[in-house]
Design a protein around this motif. Structure first.
Motif, short mmCIF file in Angstrom:
data_model
loop_
_atom_site.label_atom_id
_atom_site.label_comp_id
_atom_site.label_asym_id
_atom_site.label_seq_id
_atom_site.Cartn_x
_atom_site.Cartn_y
_atom_site.Cartn_z
N PHE A 16 -18.50 74.74 10.65
CA PHE A 16 -17.91 73.74 9.75
C PHE A 16 -18.43 72.35 10.08
N ASN A 17 -18.97 72.21 11.29
CA ASN A 17 -19.45 70.89 11.72
C ASN A 17 -20.56 71.14 12.74
N LYS A 18 -21.58 70.30 12.77
CA LYS A 18 -22.63 70.49 13.78
C LYS A 18 -22.32 69.59 14.97
N CYS A 19 -22.06 70.19 16.12
CA CYS A 19 -21.75 69.40 17.31
C CYS A 19 -23.02 68.65 17.77
N PRO A 20 -22.89 67.39 18.21
CA PRO A 20 -24.08 66.58 18.46
C PRO A 20 -24.94 67.02 19.65
N TYR A 21 -24.44 67.93 20.48
CA TYR A 21 -25.22 68.39 21.64
C TYR A 21 -25.89 69.74 21.36
N CYS A 22 -25.60 70.33 20.20
CA CYS A 22 -25.95 71.74 19.97
C CYS A 22 -27.35 71.92 19.40
N ASP A 23 -28.15 72.74 20.07
CA ASP A 23 -29.47 73.06 19.50
C ASP A 23 -29.58 74.54 19.16
N PHE A 24 -28.45 75.20 19.00
CA PHE A 24 -28.48 76.61 18.57
C PHE A 24 -28.90 76.68 17.11
N ASN A 25 -29.25 77.88 16.72
CA ASN A 25 -29.62 78.07 15.32
C ASN A 25 -28.34 78.14 14.49
N SER A 26 -27.77 76.95 14.25
CA SER A 26 -26.50 76.90 13.52
C SER A 26 -26.53 75.76 12.51
N TYR A 27 -25.79 75.93 11.41
CA TYR A 27 -25.86 74.99 10.30
C TYR A 27 -24.46 74.66 9.82
N GLY A 65 -22.24 86.61 17.45
CA GLY A 65 -22.44 85.29 18.04
C GLY A 65 -22.91 84.30 16.98
N GLY A 66 -22.99 83.03 17.37
CA GLY A 66 -23.38 82.07 16.35
C GLY A 66 -23.90 80.78 16.91
N GLY A 67 -23.75 79.72 16.12
CA GLY A 67 -22.86 79.57 14.98
C GLY A 67 -21.40 79.90 15.33
N THR A 68 -20.65 80.10 14.30
CA THR A 68 -19.22 80.37 14.46
C THR A 68 -18.85 81.61 13.65
N GLY A 137 -17.83 66.20 19.86
CA GLY A 137 -17.81 66.39 18.40
C GLY A 137 -17.13 67.69 17.99
N ARG A 138 -16.22 68.17 18.84
CA ARG A 138 -15.55 69.42 18.52
C ARG A 138 -14.50 69.23 17.42
N ILE A 139 -14.27 70.28 16.65
CA ILE A 139 -13.30 70.14 15.55
C ILE A 139 -11.89 70.53 15.99
N ALA A 429 -21.73 80.87 25.45
CA ALA A 429 -21.04 80.88 24.17
C ALA A 429 -21.04 79.47 23.62
N ASN A 430 -20.95 79.39 22.34
CA ASN A 430 -21.18 78.09 21.73
C ASN A 430 -20.25 77.76 20.59
N SER A 431 -19.40 78.67 20.18
CA SER A 431 -18.63 78.42 18.97
C SER A 431 -17.57 77.34 19.20
S1 SF4 Z 1 -22.73 76.71 17.28
FE1 SF4 Z 1 -20.92 75.98 18.42
S2 SF4 Z 1 -21.71 74.20 19.52
FE2 SF4 Z 1 -23.17 74.62 17.88
S3 SF4 Z 1 -22.51 73.37 16.15
FE3 SF4 Z 1 -21.54 75.35 15.91
S4 SF4 Z 1 -19.52 75.10 16.89
FE4 SF4 Z 1 -20.80 73.42 17.60
#
Ligand code: SF4
Length: 431
Positions: A16-27, A65-68, A137-139, A429-431
């Motif tokens: 739902f939001n991109k955390c500013p530290y995250c470089d995972f493949n998430s959108y 895993g994700g992403g969320t 930047g967590r929700i 884990a990253n969600s």
């Molecule tokens: S994968 Fe996790 S850390 Fe990355 S933007 Fe999504 S919620 Fe934030």
């Protein structure tokens, strides 16, 4: 190597939001393309289920895993699990994990995940301090995490993992001690604490470069690592991997499969796969190789390819013996018990001492490894400098050729920096 089973990873790249530290493949998306993405996952699973590379092998773990992944409705997760169970041989005691952001969880959703077959929830708590959560930047808030844990227990989950971050800008050692106390009070079965790293391409990287983001002093971070170890050990957790702690018998089966360098199949956008006995076609017939591949990262491209062709591989490589030896140490030395010398001999038909005659002596002299008749592991001190120590295993030829003094000079130690490529690979884990 056990070739009769594998771990199955499913990547859900939406948040739902991109955390500013995250470089995972998430959108970050406001509308999750759930129906289309689930169809793509099922098309890819269907394709792989018919491949000889996976047929006849048992799925011992399934990991969302994700992403969320918790942005998906439970009926989507149910559909995917049902499809896996009808298409693959699945172990009776299969571990089915799902990463969840506390800000997305409700009691109903958790109860429905449980009915769908999920038996392990990994909750991205990260911190209980409102300022630290804001910086990240967590929700969600600390009360979301506490409510999620309570609801998960009420839904019948007996296997819970919580993630924690330390070394966050503005975080003090005493803030982190409070986080540790609160995580222990929640009595999870598993804890994954990891140090914040500044990754290229993230907003944190820009702020760090421009001097606007200031990390805690290194001494504080080392103190946080020490607190982490003593608090979690004192509360009955065993450290079984560089950044993973579990109550006895509650180690993550899925992640142990990676660290044991066993086969895994990853489906979804950007997912990685590894098959140690993969059939490939050559002009003169078929051949078995060790192969690793990665899917297209962008969800739209992934969905298009998977739906049209059943597979969505963006690139692949075959691994030679030297690559595999390095992987064996790179992954296996992350475990506190280290690597099995017998397993090494069975896989590579050589003794570890034959491959690294000088390196082992040098690392032993420096107190960085411990060697028994059965195992080779990092010592307490070696665990602090894990990355620097492990990288010496990258080139067996060089380490066999260099004179002892030169090799010793080459080994420079830096404090550990956790790998962050989960679900996939080394997780975190990253969600
Ligand atoms: S994968 Fe996790 S850390 Fe990355 S933007 Fe999504 S919620 Fe934030």
């Amino acid at each position: 190597m056990k070739r009769d089973s594998f771990g199955l990873y499913l990547h859900i790249p939406f948040c739902f939001n991109k955390c500013p530290y995250c470089d995972f493949n998430s959108y970050a998306v406001s509308l999750v393309p759930e129906k289309e993405y689930v169809s793509a996952l099922i098309a890819e699973l269907d394709f792989r289920a018919y491949e000889s590379n996976w047929r006849g092998k048992t799925v011992k773990s399934i990991y969302f895993g994700g992403g969320t992944p918790s942005v998906f409705k439970a009926k989507s997760i149910d559909r995917i699990i049902s499809f896996i169970c009808s298409s693959f041989a699945v172990a009776e005691d299969v571990e089915i994990s799902l990463e969840a952001n506390p800000g997305t969880l409700t009691a109903d959703l958790l109860a429905q995940f449980k009915v769908a077959g999920v038996n392990r929830i990994s909750i991205g708590a990260q911190s209980f301090n409102s300022q630290t959560l804001k910086t990240l930047g967590r929700i969600h808030s600390a009360s979301h995490t506490e409510a999620a844990v309570e609801a998960a227990r009420s839904a019948g989950f007996r296997n819970l993992s919580l993630d924690l971050i330390y070394g966050v800008p503005g975080q003090s050692v005493s803030d982190f001690k409070v986080d540790l106390r609160r995580i222990i009070e929640l009595e999870p079965e598993h804890v994954s604490p990891y140090g914040l790293t500044i990754e290229k391409g993230t907003p944190f990287f820009q702020s760090y470069k421009s001097g606007r983001l200031i990390l805690p002093p290194e001494d504080d971070v080392v103190q946080m690592m020490e607190e982490l170890n003593s608090s979690l050990s004192g509360a009955g957790f065993e450290r079984y991997e560089i950044s993973n702690y579990a109550r006895p018998g509650r180690e993550a089966i899925h992640n142990l499969n990676y660290w044991d360098a066993q086969d895994y199949l990853g489906v979804g956008a950007g997912a990685h796969s590894f098959n140690s006995n993969c059939e490939i076609s050559r002009r003169k017939g078929t051949k078995k190789v060790c192969r690793r591949w990665v899917n297209y990262h962008l969800p739209n491209r992934y969905m298009k390819e998977a739906i049209a062709r059943g597979k969505a591989e963006a690139s692949s490589e075959t691994l030679n013996k030297q690559d595999l030896i390095f992987e064996f140490f790179f992954l296996g030395l992350r475990k506190v018990e280290g690597v099995s010398l017998k397993d090494f001999k069975e896989r590579f038909d050589q003794e570890v001492k034959e491959v690294y005659p000088v390196l082992l002596d040098v690392l032993l002299d420096r107190g960085l490894i411990a060697l028994t008749d059965e195992n080779l592991a990092l010592s307490e001190r070696g665990l602090l400098f894990a990355d620097s120590v492990i990288e010496n295993f990258a080139d067996p030829e060089l380490s066999a050729r260099l004179p002892r003094e030169e090799l010793s000079d080459k080994i420079v130690t830096f404090p550990v920096k956790e790998e962050k490529k989960e679900g996939q690979s080394l997780k975190i884990a990253n969600s």
